[in-house]
Design an enzyme around this catalytic site. Sequence first.
Site, PDB file in Angstrom:
ATOM      1  N   HIS A  12       0.792  -1.165   0.015  1.00 39.77           N
ATOM      2  CA  HIS A  12       0.015  -0.052  -0.046  1.00 39.77           C
ATOM      3  C   HIS A  12       0.713   1.149  -0.003  1.00 39.77           C
ATOM      4  O   HIS A  12       0.384   2.446   0.433  1.00 39.77           O
ATOM      5  CB  HIS A  12      -1.191   0.113   1.108  1.00 39.77           C
ATOM      6  CG  HIS A  12      -0.291   0.064   2.576  1.00 39.77           C
ATOM      7  ND1 HIS A  12      -0.838  -0.552   3.601  1.00 39.77           N
ATOM      8  CD2 HIS A  12       0.918   0.621   2.862  1.00 39.77           C
ATOM      9  CE1 HIS A  12      -0.058  -0.525   4.795  1.00 39.77           C
ATOM     10  NE2 HIS A  12       1.008   0.259   4.265  1.00 39.77           N
ATOM     11  N   HIS A  59      -2.345   4.751   9.758  1.00 38.24           N
ATOM     12  CA  HIS A  59      -0.877   5.186  10.174  1.00 38.24           C
ATOM     13  C   HIS A  59      -0.921   6.367  10.919  1.00 38.24           C
ATOM     14  O   HIS A  59      -0.427   7.413  10.452  1.00 38.24           O
ATOM     15  CB  HIS A  59       0.134   5.262   8.687  1.00 38.24           C
ATOM     16  CG  HIS A  59       0.015   4.068   7.717  1.00 38.24           C
ATOM     17  ND1 HIS A  59      -0.804   3.714   7.110  1.00 38.24           N
ATOM     18  CD2 HIS A  59       1.226   3.381   7.698  1.00 38.24           C
ATOM     19  CE1 HIS A  59      -0.582   2.617   6.326  1.00 38.24           C
ATOM     20  NE2 HIS A  59       1.041   2.435   6.709  1.00 38.24           N
ATOM     21  N   HIS A 193      10.007  -3.935   3.990  1.00 38.95           N
ATOM     22  CA  HIS A 193      10.513  -2.450   4.118  1.00 38.95           C
ATOM     23  C   HIS A 193      10.669  -2.074   5.466  1.00 38.95           C
ATOM     24  O   HIS A 193      10.249  -2.648   6.494  1.00 38.95           O
ATOM     25  CB  HIS A 193       9.437  -1.854   3.408  1.00 38.95           C
ATOM     26  CG  HIS A 193       8.307  -1.596   4.055  1.00 38.95           C
ATOM     27  ND1 HIS A 193       7.298  -2.697   4.038  1.00 38.95           N
ATOM     28  CD2 HIS A 193       7.431  -0.536   4.188  1.00 38.95           C
ATOM     29  CE1 HIS A 193       6.134  -2.125   4.845  1.00 38.95           C
ATOM     30  NE2 HIS A 193       6.117  -0.797   4.614  1.00 38.95           N
ATOM     31  N   GLU A 240       3.687  -5.536   8.757  1.00 36.76           N
ATOM     32  CA  GLU A 240       2.463  -5.224   8.055  1.00 36.76           C
ATOM     33  C   GLU A 240       2.114  -6.615   7.478  1.00 36.76           C
ATOM     34  O   GLU A 240       0.828  -6.822   7.170  1.00 36.76           O
ATOM     35  CB  GLU A 240       2.603  -4.129   6.827  1.00 36.76           C
ATOM     36  CG  GLU A 240       2.625  -2.852   7.601  1.00 36.76           C
ATOM     37  CD  GLU A 240       2.795  -1.768   6.565  1.00 36.76           C
ATOM     38  OE1 GLU A 240       2.631  -0.523   6.892  1.00 36.76           O
ATOM     39  OE2 GLU A 240       3.029  -1.997   5.417  1.00 36.76           O
TER      40      GLU A 240
HETATM   41  C1  DHB Z   1       6.278   3.525   2.926  1.00 36.39           C
HETATM   42  C2  DHB Z   1       5.689   2.232   2.879  1.00 36.39           C
HETATM   43  C3  DHB Z   1       4.554   1.944   3.823  1.00 36.39           C
HETATM   44  O1  DHB Z   1       3.968   0.911   3.975  1.00 36.39           O
HETATM   45  C4  DHB Z   1       3.971   3.190   4.597  1.00 36.39           C
HETATM   46  O2  DHB Z   1       3.001   3.041   5.426  1.00 36.39           O
HETATM   47  C5  DHB Z   1       4.784   4.587   4.441  1.00 36.39           C
HETATM   48  C6  DHB Z   1       5.713   4.565   3.592  1.00 36.39           C
HETATM   49  C7  DHB Z   1       7.325   3.732   1.988  1.00 36.39           C
HETATM   50  O3  DHB Z   1       7.745   2.903   1.138  1.00 36.39           O
HETATM   51  O4  DHB Z   1       7.872   4.965   1.677  1.00 36.39           O
HETATM   52 FE    FE Z   2       2.193   0.968   5.696  1.00 41.93          FE
END
Ligand code: DHB
Ligand code: FE
Length: 279
Positions: A12, A59, A193, A240
Amino acid sequence: MARIIAGVGTSHTPAIGAAVDNGKVAEPYWAPLFKGYEPAKAWMARTRPDVVIMVYNDHVNAFDFKIIPTFALGCADEFPIADEGWGPRPVPPVKGYPQLAAHLVQSLVLDEFDITIVNEMQVDHGLTVPMTLLYGTPQAWPCRVIPLAVNVIQYPAPTGHRCYMLGKAIAKAVESWNEDLNVVIFGTGGMSHQIQGPRAGLVNTPFDQAFLDGLSRDPERLVRIQPLEYLREAGAEAIELVMWLIMRGALGEKVEEVHRFYHVPASSTAVGNIILESR
Ligand code: DHB
Ligand code: FE
């Protein structure tokens, strides 16, 4: 009877929404990603579910640090788009399904899952970016959406096992709703990530590919991955991915993988997309 006909796993990443909203989808950085989502969009246009259950995380937009529910089900008629600091995304408001949502809450609580009832909630990129990726940019979303917000922001997040069992309870709840409805459940966020600290930018492609394989062929293995293992192996925000296990739990034992796409990079995130049909 209502039934869950398929599950969609998708990242997302907020920058994906910004790319669409600012007309950047054809730019070299973004073009391969959007091309990779074309089959999923075509699948959604063919499948046209009546209802989407969107398992996602907020978030710190709908919920601040005053109250952090672990599992919160959106029971409102409509969910306005959150302003995450640069104005709300220019996407249609999200229409809910209060009657079915109330039924889900009742069934889940009686099944001993302590669900927070949310009657008013704004939705952020965690929900809107998956909608954009699967539906494109329509004037109005062609389905009703029941958001299920999961806390993966503030320690402790729920375990993968808890999420998987919740998915099973969601399937049971949907099947006891006496209306002929096709439901698609989404698990969103991930894949690997880490967006802050010395390891920012971490991506673990073997971990992600194994996770996608597991969704398809051996979810019981994924259910045993412990929270710290997600963080250590695939970055802090990879937690996540437990939301994808709610989706997988809701599909029952037999699934057919009908689509998979994996792409790096998109902002700080490894982007994954899988579609599993119930068999
Ligand atoms: C990013 C990814 C995410 O899942 C998020 O909630 C905020 C930022 C990113 O890759 O920048
Ligand atoms: Fe996220």
